[in-house]
Design an enzyme around this catalytic site. Structure first.
Site, PDB file in Angstrom:
ATOM      1  CD  GLU A 292      -3.882  -5.766   4.081  1.00 21.20           C
ATOM      2  OE1 GLU A 292      -4.632  -4.901   4.583  1.00 21.20           O
ATOM      3  OE2 GLU A 292      -2.646  -5.671   4.077  1.00 21.20           O
TER       4      GLU A 292
ATOM      5  CD  GLU B 250      -3.112  -0.809   2.209  1.00 19.78           C
ATOM      6  OE1 GLU B 250      -3.025   0.166   2.979  1.00 19.78           O
ATOM      7  OE2 GLU B 250      -4.062  -1.588   2.221  1.00 19.78           O
TER       8      GLU B 250
HETATM    9  C1  BGP Z   1      -4.322  -1.812   5.379  1.00 16.27           C
HETATM   10  C2  BGP Z   1      -2.987  -2.245   5.909  1.00 16.27           C
HETATM   11  C3  BGP Z   1      -3.015  -3.127   7.093  1.00 16.27           C
HETATM   12  C4  BGP Z   1      -4.199  -2.961   8.001  1.00 16.27           C
HETATM   13  C5  BGP Z   1      -5.495  -2.675   7.300  1.00 16.27           C
HETATM   14  C6  BGP Z   1      -6.600  -2.134   8.170  1.00 16.27           C
HETATM   15  O1  BGP Z   1      -4.259  -0.476   4.995  1.00 16.27           O
HETATM   16  O2  BGP Z   1      -2.242  -2.875   4.903  1.00 16.27           O
HETATM   17  O3  BGP Z   1      -1.784  -3.065   7.720  1.00 16.27           O
HETATM   18  O4  BGP Z   1      -3.950  -2.325   9.155  1.00 16.27           O
HETATM   19  O5  BGP Z   1      -5.377  -1.785   6.237  1.00 16.27           O
HETATM   20  O6  BGP Z   1      -6.361  -0.791   8.450  1.00 16.27           O
HETATM   21  P1  BGP Z   1      -6.503  -0.205   9.886  1.00 16.27           P
HETATM   22  O7  BGP Z   1      -5.746  -1.149  10.771  1.00 16.27           O
HETATM   23  O8  BGP Z   1      -5.912   1.147   9.865  1.00 16.27           O
HETATM   24  O9  BGP Z   1      -7.963  -0.194  10.155  1.00 16.27           O
END
Ligand code: BGP
Length: 472
Positions: free
Chosen positions: A377, A161
């Site tokens: 993800e 990301e």
């Molecule tokens: C993505 C990342 C992760 C994770 C997820 C959820 O952006 O790759 O590392 O954390 O999102 O985001 P957050 O934890 O900020 O809710």
């Protein structure tokens, strides 16, 4: 290269490993931020996190019992090279050998991300991603990983990301180095994509090492209407939110229209002609897509650039409201990202929009042809507590079911999607959100020795995979 559809879960080193100062590991920017910064508003750290560093065998066993055949994880760069460049820490190298061996022994195909945001602090002190030297250091780190783990790992990701992380670091300012400056953002973004290209060029010097991609948080863009002004806003939003990562990674060039537009207001002299050949030679084999939400946009109206970050889980935190419209991002002269009054949002203002999964898969095929795609993800972050020792996370089951159905619909139409990873395997550190925002299929009791309790969604996913594999 894997032929079988991959079903798995994802994590990232800083968010789950803990062991922040063990076995010769150097400091990352997140160690320093979580220990020292007043902007660490939830006052927690990843020092122990889920203690995955010590408990990975137990975790892999649970994931394998949950029917998974792959696991996505990242390597902590400062474990291998404590100062970011120079001396290699053999204990760190050996740790990931054991870790990957155990994963494979549990039938989990490794999907390895080289950089998931835990930049060595020593490099941050020299400018981090604003300094092009970081890109060359990253290529050296990548080469070390290819050499060490290339006979075990066949799915490689350069960077996780670029957009979300850099926008948080240099636009919202809620991630270290906590800056709000578009000029600096552009330089860091350029160097990050340059680093990915350099790593890909290193990768091509190895044989039988599988394929390499990048993971993009890709937000399919929807306009509020069909007007010409809105079409322009949609196009610019797509360049800003998606294209500068995915076009550059797959086609080897930044979107021309974006560069021309930025050049009217900013200094783009850091984009050197001599780098063009590196970007072209450093294109990647596949895209990993992290899908959480779409982007809903309208034409720019007023005000300076802004990006809202909601790290409190209080709906509407930090939005900029104009005439009753909640804006979560303003790109001056280009577009505004707004909340859809009809939309369904989590308390952290993540819109739940399963159709976007289908739309983005079709869009990516139209854009880049038949390249392999993975959903690296996808998941739901909510507050949860066990009731009578159980976590009946029906909302997550619904969320996953709807998104996977959308993925399978695209797949049935011939889209080359090769795997799906739930974020996350188990509850973990959610960056500035701390530990309140839980994503796991497995609950982690952070107050009671990090006990693992599989949630209802864990069993649902297991059953789903079994039925998929039986062809039902
Ligand atoms: C993505 C990342 C992760 C994770 C997820 C959820 O952006 O790759 O590392 O954390 O999102 O985001 P957050 O934890 O900020 O809710």
């Amino acid at each position: 290269m894997a032929k079988k559809f991959l079903w798995g879960t994802a994590t990232a080193s800083y968010q789950c490993e803990g062991a922040w100062n063990e076995d010769g590991k150097g400091l990352s920017v997140w160690d320093v931020f979580s220990h020292e910064s007043p902007l660490n508003i939830n006052h927690v750290t990843g020092d122990v996190a889920c203690d995955h560093y010590h408990r990975y065998e137990e975790d892999f066993k649970l994931l394998a019992e949950g029917g998974h055949n792959s696991y996505r994880f990242s390597i902590a760069w400062p474990r291998l090279i404590p100062n970011g460049t120079g001396e290699v820490n053999r204990k760190g190298v050996e740790f990931y050998h054991k870790f990957i061996d155990s994963m494979i022994a549990h039938g989990l195909e490794p999907n390895l991300t080289l950089y998931h945001w835990d930049l060595p602090d020593a490099l941050a002190r020299k400018g981090g991603w604003e300094n092009k030297e970081t890109a060359y250091a990253f290529a050296d780190f990548a080469r070390l990983c290819f050499k060490e783990y290339g006979n075990k790992v066949k799915i490689w990701v350069t960077i996780n990301e670029p957009k979300y992380s850099l926008f948080s670091m240099y636009a919202a300012g809620n991630y270290p180095p906590n800056v709000q400056d578009t000029q600096r953002l552009m330089v860091a973004a350029y160097n990050t994509m340059f680093a990915s290209a350099l790593a890909a060029i290193e990768f091509r010097t190895f044989k039988d090492i599988g394929h390499i991609g990048i993971v993009a948080d890709y937000d399919p863009v929807y306009g509020v209407d069909d007007s010409e002004e809105c079409k322009f806003a949609v196009r610019m939003a797509d360049h800003v939110l998606n294209g500068w990562v995915t076009d550059t990674a797959i086609k080897g060039t930044f979107p021309r229209e974006l560069v021309d537009t930025l050049a009217q207001r900013f200094d783009v002299g850091f984009m050197k002609d001599e780098d063009k050949a590196i970007f072209e030679a450093g294109t990647l084999d596949f895209l990993g897509i992290n899908y959480y939400f779409r982007a809903y946009v309208r034409p720019y109206t007023t005000g300076e650039c802004m990006l809202a970050a909601n790290n409190t889980g209080k709906s509407g935190a930090n939005v900029s409201e104009v005439d009753g419209v909640q804006r979560t991002m303003v790109a001056k002269g280009m577009f505004e990202r707004i909340k859809d009054p009809e939309g369904i949002y989590t308390e952290w203002d993540f819109e739940i929009f399963p159709d976007g999964m289908y739309a983005l898969l079709i869009e990516l095929r139209d854009r880049y042809g038949d390249i392999p795609l993975y959903i690296t993800e996808n998941g739901l972050g909510i507050r949860e507590k066990p009731v009578d020792g159980r976590i009946d996370d029906d909302a997550r089951v619904d969320f996953l079911d709807q998104h996977i159905q959308a993925l399978l619909r695209a797949r049935s139409e011939g889209i080359n999607v090769c795997g799906y990873y739930v974020w996350s395997a188990f509850d973990l550190y959610s960056w500035v959100n701390g530990y309140d925002k839980r994503y796991g299929l497995i609950y982690v009791d952070f107050d009671e020795g990090n006990r693992r309790i599989p949630k209802k969604s864990y069993y649902w996913y297991k059953n789903f995979i079994r039925k998929f594999e039986e062809g039902k």
